[in-house]
Design an enzyme around this catalytic site. Structure first.
Site, PDB file in Angstrom:
ATOM      1  N   SER A  84      10.248 -14.932   0.942  1.00  0.00           N
ATOM      2  CA  SER A  84      11.301 -13.842   1.151  1.00  0.00           C
ATOM      3  C   SER A  84      11.618 -14.107   2.657  1.00  0.00           C
ATOM      4  O   SER A  84      11.033 -13.890   3.796  1.00  0.00           O
ATOM      5  CB  SER A  84      10.284 -12.603   1.010  1.00  0.00           C
TER       6      SER A  84
ATOM      7  N   HIS B 233      14.068 -15.954  -1.664  1.00  0.00           N
ATOM      8  CA  HIS B 233      14.206 -14.728  -1.991  1.00  0.00           C
ATOM      9  C   HIS B 233      14.977 -13.730  -0.912  1.00  0.00           C
ATOM     10  O   HIS B 233      14.626 -14.062   0.083  1.00  0.00           O
ATOM     11  CB  HIS B 233      12.990 -13.974  -2.188  1.00  0.00           C
TER      12      HIS B 233
ATOM     13  N   ASP C 222      16.433  -9.944   0.616  1.00  0.00           N
ATOM     14  CA  ASP C 222      16.394  -8.686   0.348  1.00  0.00           C
ATOM     15  C   ASP C 222      17.514  -8.042   0.909  1.00  0.00           C
ATOM     16  O   ASP C 222      17.900  -8.179   2.070  1.00  0.00           O
ATOM     17  CB  ASP C 222      15.046  -8.102   1.102  1.00  0.00           C
TER      18      ASP C 222
ATOM     19  N   MET D 149      19.136  -4.250   1.682  1.00  0.00           N
ATOM     20  CA  MET D 149      18.673  -2.912   1.718  1.00  0.00           C
ATOM     21  C   MET D 149      20.164  -1.974   2.627  1.00  0.00           C
ATOM     22  O   MET D 149      20.533  -2.788   3.365  1.00  0.00           O
ATOM     23  CB  MET D 149      17.730  -2.721   2.903  1.00  0.00           C
TER      24      MET D 149
ATOM     25  N   HIS E 144      17.352  -9.335  -4.342  1.00  0.00           N
ATOM     26  CA  HIS E 144      16.836  -8.184  -4.468  1.00  0.00           C
ATOM     27  C   HIS E 144      17.479  -7.141  -4.035  1.00  0.00           C
ATOM     28  O   HIS E 144      17.407  -7.013  -2.744  1.00  0.00           O
ATOM     29  CB  HIS E 144      15.295  -8.244  -4.115  1.00  0.00           C
TER      30      HIS E 144
ATOM     31  N   MET F 208      18.128  -3.412  -2.829  1.00  0.00           N
ATOM     32  CA  MET F 208      17.411  -2.088  -2.770  1.00  0.00           C
ATOM     33  C   MET F 208      18.453  -1.462  -2.172  1.00  0.00           C
ATOM     34  O   MET F 208      18.560  -0.928  -1.004  1.00  0.00           O
ATOM     35  CB  MET F 208      16.248  -2.330  -1.717  1.00  0.00           C
TER      36      MET F 208
ATOM     37  N   MET G 130       7.367  -4.086  -7.511  1.00  0.00           N
ATOM     38  CA  MET G 130       7.153  -3.922  -6.257  1.00  0.00           C
ATOM     39  C   MET G 130       5.481  -3.481  -6.126  1.00  0.00           C
ATOM     40  O   MET G 130       4.959  -2.603  -6.702  1.00  0.00           O
ATOM     41  CB  MET G 130       8.020  -2.947  -5.776  1.00  0.00           C
TER      42      MET G 130
ATOM     43  N   GLY H 171      11.196  -1.768   1.337  1.00  0.00           N
ATOM     44  CA  GLY H 171      11.869  -1.427   2.689  1.00  0.00           C
ATOM     45  C   GLY H 171      11.367  -2.124   3.688  1.00  0.00           C
ATOM     46  O   GLY H 171      12.267  -2.499   4.585  1.00  0.00           O
TER      47      GLY H 171
ATOM     48  N   GLY I 145       5.683  -7.402   5.648  1.00  0.00           N
ATOM     49  CA  GLY I 145       4.227  -7.125   6.202  1.00  0.00           C
ATOM     50  C   GLY I 145       3.396  -5.901   5.848  1.00  0.00           C
ATOM     51  O   GLY I 145       2.366  -5.535   6.537  1.00  0.00           O
TER      52      GLY I 145
ATOM     53  N   ASP J  33       6.228  -8.617  -5.751  1.00  0.00           N
ATOM     54  CA  ASP J  33       6.750  -8.889  -4.407  1.00  0.00           C
ATOM     55  C   ASP J  33       6.295  -7.614  -3.503  1.00  0.00           C
ATOM     56  O   ASP J  33       6.275  -6.448  -3.802  1.00  0.00           O
ATOM     57  CB  ASP J  33       8.150  -8.491  -4.460  1.00  0.00           C
ATOM     58  N   GLY J  34       5.557  -8.058  -2.429  1.00  0.00           N
ATOM     59  CA  GLY J  34       4.950  -7.083  -1.436  1.00  0.00           C
ATOM     60  C   GLY J  34       3.432  -7.568  -1.336  1.00  0.00           C
ATOM     61  O   GLY J  34       2.694  -7.345  -1.901  1.00  0.00           O
TER      62      GLY J  34
HETATM   63  C1  DX5 Z   1      10.153  -5.497   0.629  1.00  0.00           C
HETATM   64  C2  DX5 Z   1      10.918  -6.685   0.367  1.00  0.00           C
HETATM   65  C3  DX5 Z   1       9.929  -7.974   0.216  1.00  0.00           C
HETATM   66  C4  DX5 Z   1       9.317  -8.335   1.503  1.00  0.00           C
HETATM   67  C5  DX5 Z   1       7.950  -8.872   1.247  1.00  0.00           C
HETATM   68  O1  DX5 Z   1      10.936  -4.555   0.639  1.00  0.00           O
HETATM   69  O2  DX5 Z   1      11.247  -6.557  -1.067  1.00  0.00           O
HETATM   70  O3  DX5 Z   1      10.600  -8.976  -0.507  1.00  0.00           O
HETATM   71  O4  DX5 Z   1       9.971  -9.348   2.296  1.00  0.00           O
HETATM   72  O5  DX5 Z   1       7.265  -9.235   2.582  1.00  0.00           O
HETATM   73  P1  DX5 Z   1       5.910  -9.403   2.662  1.00  0.00           P
HETATM   74  O6  DX5 Z   1       5.401 -10.698   1.654  1.00  0.00           O
HETATM   75  O7  DX5 Z   1       5.566  -9.618   4.027  1.00  0.00           O
HETATM   76  O8  DX5 Z   1       5.146  -8.294   1.893  1.00  0.00           O
HETATM   77 ZN    ZN Z   2      12.111  -8.271  -2.159  1.00  0.00          ZN
END
Ligand code: DX5
Ligand code: ZN
Length: 221
Positions: free
Chosen positions: A11, A36, A38, A40, A69, A71, A140, A145, A148, A178-179
């Site tokens: 990601s 991947h 993200d 937002m 992805h 969001m 998820m 959002g 880490g 994911d997460g």
């Molecule tokens: C969070 C994202 C993830 C995020 C995952 O909303 O959708 O893709 O980057 O990061 P880690 O692997 O650090 O949880």
């Molecule tokens: Zn994601």
């Protein structure tokens, strides 16, 4: 998407944005299957991440197919940008729209693999009727959002339940997670039915990201 190995999608959110070219090139030479990304909008989730001008440039140097992805509210507003850029996979959350099937059809008509995303507390049963029509489900395992965060362990049961249903119905739908994914929890998740691991922090913040990806790919299916 036939495969007998787990698929890995680093990601980009956890990459060093000051050195983005280097980070994308690192993934290019890795064993990762996708990159991947993200997106937002500060409404669907309380954060803003990566926008389309940036994705467009990343696409010009990424040798890995892009897994986007969304969001965001009204994700369909952004489909044309992504079709233009040429991404492989797009996932949309089920919480913010009711016309899942219509949007899935739009994606597939444009040769994009379509995924539906469930927040940690959205029950998997909600999308059972969609499963024959979609390419993957993204579960998820943290609140969306932010990168880490700590993995929510009950996500394993959601994966198992979804996997059992997919098997029982003889469907082709893949399961992505994911997460908070790392080498420790990935094993159990794969055993429960996960096909695609998304990992940000555990890859980009690792001392040796290439090695982490390699180890993830080695985990038995
Ligand atoms: C969070 C994202 C993830 C995020 C995952 O909303 O959708 O893709 O980057 O990061 P880690 O692997 O650090 O949880
Ligand atoms: Zn994601």
């Amino acid at each position: 998407m036939i495969h007998n190995q787990v698929l890995v999608a680093p990601s980009l959110l956890s990459a060093n944005f000051l050195d983005l070219r280097k980070e994308v090139e690192l993934i290019n030479i890795s064993e990762a299957d996708y990159l991947h990304i993200d997106v937002m909008d500060g409404h669907f989730v309380p954060n803003i991440s990566i926008g389309f001008p940036l994705i467009e440039q990343v696409a010009t140097i990424s040798q890995k197919p892009l897994d986007v992805h969304l969001m965001v509210e009204k994700p369909e507003q952004y489909f044309d940008f992504l079709f233009e850029i040429g991404v492989e996979m797009i996932s949309i959350h089920v919480e913010d729209n009711i016309h899942h099937h219509l949007l899935v059809q739009k994606l597939q008509h444009n040769n994009v693999k379509a995924g539906l995303v469930l927040n940690p507390f959205t029950p998997v049963e909600l999308i059972y009727d969609n499963l024959p029509y979609i390419d993957y489900v993204l579960i998820m395992s943290v609140n969306p959002g932010f990168g880490g965060q700590k993995f929510l362990p009950f996500s394993i049961n959601k994966v198992q339940k979804l996997h059992d249903f997919i098997e029982k119905e003889g469907l082709n739908c893949l399961i992505e997670i994911d997460g908070g994914i790392n080498l420790e929890n990935a094993k159990k998740l794969i055993a429960s039915g996960v096909d695609i691991l998304v990992a940000g922090t555990s890859i980009f913040k690792a001392h040796n990201p290439l090695e982490v990806i390699k180890e993830m790919k080695k985990l038995a299916k």
